[in-house]
Write an enzyme that holds these catalytic residues in place. Structure first.
Site, PDB file in Angstrom:
ATOM      1  N   GLU A  41       0.826  -1.218   0.000  1.00  0.00           N
ATOM      2  CA  GLU A  41       0.000   0.000   0.000  1.00  0.00           C
ATOM      3  C   GLU A  41       0.853   1.258   0.000  1.00  0.00           C
ATOM      4  OE1 GLU A  41      -3.016   0.069  -1.271  1.00  0.00           O
ATOM      5  OE2 GLU A  41      -3.681  -1.295   0.302  1.00  0.00           O
ATOM      6  N   HIS A  42       0.444   2.198  -0.844  1.00  0.00           N
ATOM      7  CA  HIS A  42       1.150   3.475  -1.021  1.00  0.00           C
ATOM      8  C   HIS A  42       2.588   3.256  -1.489  1.00  0.00           C
ATOM      9  CE1 HIS A  42      -1.719   6.570   0.109  1.00  0.00           C
ATOM     10  NE2 HIS A  42      -2.224   5.693   0.953  1.00  0.00           N
ATOM     11  N   GLY A  49     -15.997   6.222  -2.763  1.00  0.00           N
ATOM     12  CA  GLY A  49     -15.100   6.753  -1.728  1.00  0.00           C
ATOM     13  C   GLY A  49     -14.805   5.740  -0.641  1.00  0.00           C
ATOM     14  N   SER A  85     -12.480   3.170  -1.012  1.00  0.00           N
ATOM     15  CA  SER A  85     -11.178   2.520  -1.250  1.00  0.00           C
ATOM     16  C   SER A  85     -11.278   1.235  -2.051  1.00  0.00           C
ATOM     17  CB  SER A  85     -10.450   2.215   0.065  1.00  0.00           C
ATOM     18  OG  SER A  85     -10.095   3.395   0.681  1.00  0.00           O
ATOM     19  N   SER A 121     -11.907   1.557  -5.294  1.00  0.00           N
ATOM     20  CA  SER A 121     -11.582   2.084  -6.616  1.00  0.00           C
ATOM     21  C   SER A 121     -12.773   2.275  -7.540  1.00  0.00           C
ATOM     22  CB  SER A 121     -10.582   1.158  -7.303  1.00  0.00           C
ATOM     23  OG  SER A 121      -9.344   1.727  -7.226  1.00  0.00           O
ATOM     24  N   SER A 122     -13.806   2.916  -7.038  1.00  0.00           N
ATOM     25  CA  SER A 122     -14.955   3.206  -7.903  1.00  0.00           C
ATOM     26  C   SER A 122     -14.531   4.138  -9.050  1.00  0.00           C
ATOM     27  CB  SER A 122     -16.100   3.804  -7.108  1.00  0.00           C
ATOM     28  OG  SER A 122     -15.670   4.952  -6.419  1.00  0.00           O
ATOM     29  N   SER A 123     -13.553   5.007  -8.817  1.00  0.00           N
ATOM     30  CA  SER A 123     -13.158   5.930  -9.890  1.00  0.00           C
ATOM     31  C   SER A 123     -12.404   5.199 -11.002  1.00  0.00           C
ATOM     32  CB  SER A 123     -12.336   7.095  -9.340  1.00  0.00           C
ATOM     33  OG  SER A 123     -11.305   6.631  -8.531  1.00  0.00           O
ATOM     34  N   ASP A 127      -4.494   0.741  -9.248  1.00  0.00           N
ATOM     35  CA  ASP A 127      -5.940   0.523  -9.350  1.00  0.00           C
ATOM     36  C   ASP A 127      -6.350   0.262 -10.792  1.00  0.00           C
ATOM     37  OD1 ASP A 127      -5.704   1.211  -6.746  1.00  0.00           O
ATOM     38  OD2 ASP A 127      -6.790   3.104  -6.892  1.00  0.00           O
TER      39      ASP A 127
HETATM   40  C1  GLA Z   1      -5.132   4.838  -4.249  1.00  0.00           C
HETATM   41  C2  GLA Z   1      -4.360   5.130  -5.528  1.00  0.00           C
HETATM   42  C3  GLA Z   1      -3.399   3.989  -5.865  1.00  0.00           C
HETATM   43  C4  GLA Z   1      -2.533   3.620  -4.669  1.00  0.00           C
HETATM   44  C5  GLA Z   1      -3.386   3.439  -3.418  1.00  0.00           C
HETATM   45  C6  GLA Z   1      -2.539   3.226  -2.188  1.00  0.00           C
HETATM   46  O1  GLA Z   1      -6.004   3.770  -4.413  1.00  0.00           O
HETATM   47  O2  GLA Z   1      -5.234   5.333  -6.610  1.00  0.00           O
HETATM   48  O3  GLA Z   1      -2.606   4.347  -6.979  1.00  0.00           O
HETATM   49  O4  GLA Z   1      -1.521   4.550  -4.458  1.00  0.00           O
HETATM   50  O5  GLA Z   1      -4.228   4.550  -3.182  1.00  0.00           O
HETATM   51  O6  GLA Z   1      -1.775   2.067  -2.299  1.00  0.00           O
END
Ligand code: GLA
Length: 388
Positions: free
Chosen positions: A34-35, A124, A126, A128-130, A174
């Site tokens: 993550e991140h 919103g 987490s 990844s709806s976008s 994502d």
């Molecule tokens: C969001 C971003 C991803 C990633 C995550 C954290 O989902 O869109 O690119 O950085 O946060 O891992």
């Protein structure tokens, strides 16, 4: 049944539509990593069965008209492909962004259409709806305009939409997960080179639970971009001594004592420590999976949450509460927040036989501490965005 339903609603919004076609684009979870996608790291996501549907009918002009059941208050939004696409600050920007980036590269996009959209991914949260929406329309636009673009091209245009049009400096995880996934597999993706492998998602007699805190992320863009900037600052400082380093994830945990000497700012150092240690955990998780040691996978997942909480500071009361509750249950191997953080969802790896008891205990504990309900369900893996 689903298509009938989509058709019915499409025709309510766009009467007299003929030849309706249907598409589905999944959401994603990330097992670990993550991140670190924007730091050249390894990530381990997979697409899930929740996602975004679209029912499409062609028009005989070059206007795109969109209606989302999830944003009824915005009504029908229309724009012409002949005009410059302008940012509006609402959900439609994810669609416009993809088209605008494709047009920038000279792709001829002229086919207008009407789209009725319905998503069962919480926004919103987490999941990844976008990116789900971006890939959905990248796929639709590719098909309608016969664009010679690969699946990976669609992934890249979707990330560019987010970076350039929307203004979130996200990595590629994502969009890659949603645009490239295969059911029953997770993707081990190297974000520095875009090399990837499909790894069977075999967790023995365990399942992955998605735990939605129901706390929506607000203003996350600025906090997310702040983390990206802190990592860039850390990298720059490291490069003043170690010029050959191009991404933070090239460094090892054993390099941290030396790194600490060149990063005076304690906050920036902690951000860097998260990135480097998380990269190590992804590698170890992958190794543990290969020898079917799911207990060990769970341990790294717990450590990931701790690092995201203490070093990267992207959790918050709701995520920490739900993760702690899950970790305290018998039958839970590991739990952590996923995605950008601050709110939204966490995942837990749970023995199948314990799912009911864990769900009950986490829900009750969360309600007591936070004052409203969380939602918990079993994650199912899924294929990439497709016509259905
Ligand atoms: C969001 C971003 C991803 C990633 C995550 C954290 O989902 O869109 O690119 O950085 O946060 O891992």
């Amino acid at each position: 049944m689903l298509k009938e339903n989509l058709k019915y609603h499409h025709c309510l919004v766009f009467p007299d539509s003929k030849d309706i076609t249907y598409y589905f684009s999944p959401g994603r979870i990330n097992i670990i990593g993550e991140h670190i996608d924007y730091n050249g790291g390894l990530v381990f996501p997979c697409a899930i069965s929740l996602g975004t549907y679209a029912a499409i009918s062609l028009r005989d002009d070059d206007t795109i008209s969109l209606y989302s059941e999830n944003f009824k208050e915005n009504g029908v939004i229309s724009f012409s492909l002949s005009n410059e696409l302008l940012k509006t600050g609402i959900w439609v920007d994810y669609v416009k962004g993809v088209i605008s980036e494709m047009k920038t590269d000279g792709h001829r996009i002229t086919k207008g259409f009407n789209a009725y959209i319905f998503g069962n991914l919480p926004n919103g949260a987490s999941l990844s709806s976008s990116a789900s929406l971006e890939l959905l329309f990248a796929e639709i636009v590719r098909e309608l305009n016969n664009l010679e673009l690969s699946d990976l091209d669609l992934v890249k245009y979707s990330q560019r939409a987010e970076n350039n049009f929307v203004g979130l400096h996200c990595g590629i995880m994502d969009q890659f997960a949603i645009g490239m996934s295969k059911k029953n597999y997770a993707i081990l993706l190297d974000c520095a080179t875009l090399k990837y492998d499909y790894a069977p998602l075999e967790l023995g007699d365990n399942v992955i639970l998605i735990m939605n805190t129901n706390k929506r992320r607000d203003l996350v863009t600025s906090k997310y971009n702040e983390r990206c900037a802190e990592c860039a600052e850390g990298l720059q400082l490291i490069r003043s001594n170690y010029k050959e380093v191009t991404h933070l994830c090239e460094l090892e945990v054993s390099d941290l004592p030396e790194i600490e000497k060149v990063i005076a700012d304690e906050v920036v150092y902690r951000r860097v420590r998260h990135v480097i240690s998380e990269m190590g955990r992804v590698k170890k998780t992958f190794e543990a999976l290969q020898i079917n040691n799911i207990e060990l996978v769970g341990k790294y997942i717990n450590e990931s949450h701790k690092s995201l909480k203490e070093d990267y500071e992207v959790t918050g009361l709701e995520l920490d509460t739900i993760v702690k509750l899950a970790q305290s249950c018998e039958g839970v191997l590991g739990a952590r927040m996923i995605g950008a953080g601050f709110a939204g969802c966490a995942i837990a790896i749970v023995k199948s036989s314990a799912v009911e008891a864990v769900t009950k205990k986490v829900k009750a504990g969360y309600l007591e501490k936070i004052g409203y309900d969380c939602n918990i369900y079993i994650a199912e893996s899924n294929n990439r965005t497709t016509k259905i």
